[in-house]
Design an enzyme around this catalytic site. Structure first.
Site, mmCIF file in Angstrom:
data_model
loop_
_atom_site.group_PDB
_atom_site.id
_atom_site.type_symbol
_atom_site.label_atom_id
_atom_site.label_comp_id
_atom_site.label_asym_id
_atom_site.label_seq_id
_atom_site.Cartn_x
_atom_site.Cartn_y
_atom_site.Cartn_z
ATOM 1 N N LYS A 151 2.472 4.510 1.228
ATOM 2 C CA LYS A 151 2.813 5.336 3.151
ATOM 3 C C LYS A 151 2.026 6.485 2.543
ATOM 4 O O LYS A 151 3.547 7.367 2.165
ATOM 5 C CB LYS A 151 4.130 4.864 3.041
ATOM 6 C CG LYS A 151 4.461 5.467 4.422
ATOM 7 C CD LYS A 151 6.084 5.159 4.519
ATOM 8 C CE LYS A 151 6.695 5.404 6.178
ATOM 9 N NZ LYS A 151 6.229 6.487 6.726
ATOM 10 N N GLU B 88 0.597 -1.041 0.255
ATOM 11 C CA GLU B 88 0.329 0.052 0.085
ATOM 12 C C GLU B 88 1.010 1.229 -0.067
ATOM 13 O O GLU B 88 2.144 1.084 0.622
ATOM 14 C CB GLU B 88 -0.720 -0.195 0.954
ATOM 15 C CG GLU B 88 -1.535 -1.722 1.559
ATOM 16 C CD GLU B 88 -2.744 -1.205 2.408
ATOM 17 O OE1 GLU B 88 -3.157 -2.562 2.926
ATOM 18 O OE2 GLU B 88 -1.913 -0.326 3.674
ATOM 19 N N CYS C 59 13.132 49.842 4.928
ATOM 20 C CA CYS C 59 13.263 50.474 5.022
ATOM 21 C C CYS C 59 13.883 51.552 6.426
ATOM 22 O O CYS C 59 13.896 52.737 6.824
ATOM 23 C CB CYS C 59 11.344 51.273 5.975
ATOM 24 S SG CYS C 59 11.231 50.223 7.580
ATOM 25 N N CYS D 145 6.284 50.383 7.197
ATOM 26 C CA CYS D 145 7.604 49.611 6.527
ATOM 27 C C CYS D 145 6.890 49.523 5.092
ATOM 28 O O CYS D 145 5.335 48.593 4.912
ATOM 29 C CB CYS D 145 7.840 48.826 7.269
ATOM 30 S SG CYS D 145 8.739 47.623 5.844
ATOM 31 N N TYR E 122 -5.799 2.241 7.251
ATOM 32 C CA TYR E 122 -4.872 1.361 6.950
ATOM 33 C C TYR E 122 -4.850 -0.395 7.712
ATOM 34 O O TYR E 122 -4.465 -0.799 7.692
ATOM 35 C CB TYR E 122 -3.508 1.563 6.024
ATOM 36 C CG TYR E 122 -2.884 2.403 7.753
ATOM 37 C CD1 TYR E 122 -2.488 1.947 8.927
ATOM 38 C CD2 TYR E 122 -2.781 3.622 7.646
ATOM 39 C CE1 TYR E 122 -1.437 2.617 9.703
ATOM 40 C CE2 TYR E 122 -2.173 4.608 8.307
ATOM 41 C CZ TYR E 122 -1.647 4.270 8.947
ATOM 42 O OH TYR E 122 -0.846 4.693 10.571
ATOM 43 N N ASP F 99 2.244 10.205 3.803
ATOM 44 C CA ASP F 99 2.788 10.932 4.229
ATOM 45 C C ASP F 99 2.243 11.713 5.594
ATOM 46 O O ASP F 99 1.224 13.288 4.700
ATOM 47 C CB ASP F 99 3.827 11.505 3.638
ATOM 48 C CG ASP F 99 5.086 12.534 4.324
ATOM 49 O OD1 ASP F 99 5.203 12.425 5.697
ATOM 50 O OD2 ASP F 99 5.906 13.056 3.979
ATOM 51 N N LYS G 74 11.322 3.260 1.975
ATOM 52 C CA LYS G 74 11.046 4.372 2.266
ATOM 53 C C LYS G 74 11.577 4.810 0.808
ATOM 54 O O LYS G 74 12.880 4.614 -0.181
ATOM 55 C CB LYS G 74 12.175 4.692 3.370
ATOM 56 C CG LYS G 74 11.630 4.820 4.553
ATOM 57 C CD LYS G 74 9.919 5.806 3.968
ATOM 58 C CE LYS G 74 10.347 6.958 4.528
ATOM 59 N NZ LYS G 74 10.544 7.649 6.187
ATOM 60 N N CYS H 165 11.192 43.781 11.694
ATOM 61 C CA CYS H 165 10.774 45.367 11.604
ATOM 62 C C CYS H 165 9.664 46.117 12.435
ATOM 63 O O CYS H 165 8.600 45.671 12.138
ATOM 64 C CB CYS H 165 10.874 45.770 10.208
ATOM 65 S SG CYS H 165 10.379 47.510 9.567
ATOM 66 N N CYS I 153 16.069 47.178 8.956
ATOM 67 C CA CYS I 153 15.318 46.292 8.117
ATOM 68 C C CYS I 153 15.888 47.261 6.463
ATOM 69 O O CYS I 153 16.116 48.433 5.988
ATOM 70 C CB CYS I 153 13.928 47.461 8.009
ATOM 71 S SG CYS I 153 12.658 47.088 6.631
#
Length: 709
Positions: free
Chosen positions: A154, A152, A460, A480, A271, A156, A363, A475, A457
């Site tokens: 896998k 089946e 600005c 800004c 499952y 994630d 895997k 910032c 920043c």
């Protein structure tokens, strides 16, 4: 451990262990566990084992609790394997809490619940040789008999155990430490497509097929489509993007507010199972169990995504077939799970300390490439957070050209010691957004220097700040230009007040010209202001002005969401709108009732903004006004994926018209809206004679209202 040494360390891992095992008086390359240690080899082994345990613990915290892993699964597994080899060679060093652990996803934010039957992990394989070794072990364990396998995908995501008693959902618990996990029942109940009551009979109407109790084991995940939708919204809002669907699923499920969870479309697949009462309530095979899961109305692994094998050659071919089909699947997988088909054989073989003996996770290797860091650029989000991004020499990876990768924050750059000019490995396996997984130090140019994060920043020049306990650097200047552009884009987005036609290019032009200095300035715009941007003629300008004017009376929750109050997303905004009913009441919230909201509106600039908006005729619609729409009293159920509307958008439009959206089909359901790949709700609607709508039908109903009786 510094990640700047990530790639070299993986080479050193084998060398270090081998050096210890072959030292004089040590175990040697072929020695059995329990060999006599010299002082030197024992000290080396102890030092290495301690370092490995610390590193594994750090990655466990990042992966299981924070949903923010820094290394791939394969790299993590290599750390665990090295520790097991050391402990096998030197039993005096064995520590059950580290090498035998399955990880622990408990966060401390939820009550915990014990599993009736331990919820284990799976042993991993990464090569054909490891798959063959697994097969040969099973053949030997079964007395020479060649077993039948089921293979089946896998999924994630995040492992989950959902308990049903007499067919009724009573509890949902994460894997935790394998013995007990976080009780996330309220969050799991928000998953559309998960029945709260099982069908009373299995396929074919077999009496007595419903167990008195069953722990169903599965995975909670996010589809690629939902992942892309949420990241697009976060990108428009200047918020950090999720690296992959797994992180998004895990982070969503561990939120404290189920209403916030409901705004993201989590999905679930089952499952297998843990405890079952009575014990003989299950069928004989894994394939039959999947059929039984589907018959109960649960989302299981469809037959078209699973395969059966009765030899090593068929097993290898089935695993490869899953890998080849991987890119065509609408959900993330990171491997194939191989299981004995016979449930009796599964029970007979049982489990080792951390994993069943009858199953294996094969895997898939990640897509990986090397490229060069051309520059490190800084992006300013709408809340002022500075996010560094690596600009890369373009490279093909996983079917797309990669030229950028997020570096997350200043601490991450320093930890990895990533520098401009470095040759880096980038990976894209379960990862949708490519990530830098290591630096090739052998290719580092002479004279390179560590990256220095700026003190001001980049947009600005305001001095940057980092609050105590925070990783993010911000910032603090709310004026800004970069922050303002992001805030305006967020406010105008479909998830907020929905100003159609106000794109980022138009916003940038208006901010640059000085026409937009705050959210309130949107409502001061004139036709000439828009024409001056050069982005369309009078017709386009008039349409945009009409959309801006209509947004003066957006729903209250959308307006609240658009303000960008820290910690308040779509679900939180809806809850606040229901709790306070009017904007005036929200602005006057007391610190005792809502400390964060009160703190936000205690800021003079925020109160001034609200007053300015009110003076310009901005009057959000209250929940009471919304419920008087032409769909008042009508209940809708959504199933499947609609062509253009997300589930959140469809729900919002139904609620704006006075209707309500439910997760179940029952006698109070007026309409079931069906999209692509619908769940069991479509069949339930047909059986109950409930009207079914597609997206076009829903839009007509929203526009014209229901027909006269």
């Amino acid at each position: 451990m510094s990640s700047s040494l990530l790639l070299p360390l993986r080479t050193c891992v084998v060398f270090t262990c081998a050096a210890i095992l072959s030292s004089p008086g040590g175990a040697g390359g072929e020695s059995a566990p329990g060999a006599v240690l010299t002082t030197s080899s024992a000290a080396q082994a102890q030092t290495r084992a301690t370092a490995l345990r610390q590193e594994i613990a750090r990655h466990d915290e990042l992966y299981f609790r924070r949903a923010a892993p820094e290394i791939s699964d394969a790299e993590y597994d290599r750390l665990k394997q090295e520790l097991r080899r050391l402990e096998a060679a030197f039993p005096e060093l064995a520590d059950d809490a580290s090498s035998a652990a399955v990880g622990d996803d408990r966060t401390g934010a939820f009550p915990t619940q014990r599993h009736r039957e331990p919820m284990l992990s799976l042993d991993k394989a990464y090569s054909a040789d490891e798959l063959r070794a697994f097969h040969e072990r099973l053949v030997k364990s079964l007395g020479g008999e060649t077993p039948a396998y089921v293979i089946e995908p896998k999924f994630d995501g995040l492992a989950i155990s959902v308990t049903y008693e007499h067919g009724r959902l009573i509890r949902a618990v994460t894997r935790g430490n394998g013995v007990e996990g976080d009780d996330v029942t309220a969050n799991v109940r928000t998953i559309v497509g998960l029945p709260h009551q099982l069908r009373p009979q299995a396929s074919g109407g077999t009496p007595g097929a419903m167990p008195a109790l069953i722990e169903l084991r599965g995975e909670i995940y996010v589809s690629f489509a939902e992942f892309s939708r949420i990241n697009a919204e976060r990108d428009a809002a200047g918020e950090p993007l999720f690296a992959n669907p797994r992180n998004l699923a895990a982070g969503t499920l561990k939120q404290r507010d189920p209403r916030a969870v409901a705004t993201r479309r989590l999905e679930i697949v089952f499952y297998g199972c843990g405890a079952v009462e009575p014990a003989d309530a299950l069928p004989a095979t894994q394939q039959a169990l999947q059929e039984r899961i589907a018959a109960w109305g649960l989302p299981g692994v469809p037959r078209r995504w699973s395969r059966r094998a009765v030899s090593l050659d068929e097993l290898s071919a089935a695993v490869q077939a899953v890998q080849q089909a991987r890119r065509a699947l609408p959900f993330p997988i990171d491997g194939a799970v191989v299981k004995l088909d016979s449930l009796a054989a599964q029970r007979a073989l049982g489990a080792a300390r951390t994993a069943p003996r009858w199953a294996l996770a094969y895997k898939f290797t990640a897509d990986r490439a090397e490229t060069q860091v051309v520059a490190i650029e800084l992006q300013v989000g709408r809340t002022g957070v500075i996010t560094p991004v690596a600009r890369l020499a373009p490279v093909e990876l996983g079917g797309s050209t990669i030229s950028r990768a997020t570096l997350h924050n200043a601490a991450e750059i320093a930890r990895r010691d990533i520098r401009v000019g470095d040759t880096v490995a980038i990976e894209k396996a379960g990862e949708i957004i490519p990530s830098i997984v290591g630096v090739n130090l052998a290719c580092r140019p002479d004279g390179s220097a560590p990256f220095t994060f700026p003190s001001a920043c980049p947009e600005c020049a305001t001095p940057l700040r980092r609050s105590a306990g925070e990783v993010a650097i911000r910032c603090p200047n709310s004026a800004c230009p970069a922050q303002l552009q992001r805030r305006l884009a967020h406010f105008a987005s479909r998830e907020c007040v929905d100003i159609k036609g106000l794109g980022t290019a138009t916003i940038d032009a208006l901010v640059t010209s000085g026409q937009l200095r705050s959210l309130a300035d949107l409502y001061r715009l004139r036709r000439d202001d828009l024409l001056a941007t050069g982005r369309g003629g009078e017709k386009t300008a008039d349409a945009l002005l009409a959309a801006i004017d209509a947004s003066r009376h957006a729903e209250l929750w959308r307006f609240i969401h658009g303000l960008g109050i820290p910690g308040v997303g779509a679900a939180g905004a809806q809850a606040l709108a229901k709790r306070y009913a009017t904007l005036d009441a929200l602005v006057s919230a007391s610190p005792q009732n809502d400390a964060e909201i009160a703190a936000y509106f205690a800021e003079p600039a925020n109160r001034a903004l609200i007053a300015d908006l009110a003076a310009l005729g901005v009057q959000p619609r209250t929940p009471e006004t919304v419920t008087r729409g032409h769909l008042a009293g009508r209940t809708f159920v959504l199933t499947g994926t609609l062509p253009s509307l997300t589930r959140t958008e469809a729900t919002a439009r139904i609620e704006a018209a006075g209707g309500q959206v439910s997760g179940r089909v029952n006698e109070r359901t007026d309409y079931v809206v069906v999209g692509a790949e619908p769940g069991a709700k479509r069949q339930q609607a047909v059986k109950a004679g409930i009207p079914i709508l597609d997206e076009a039908g829903l839009l007509r109903l929203l526009e014209d209202g229901p027909p006269e009786p």
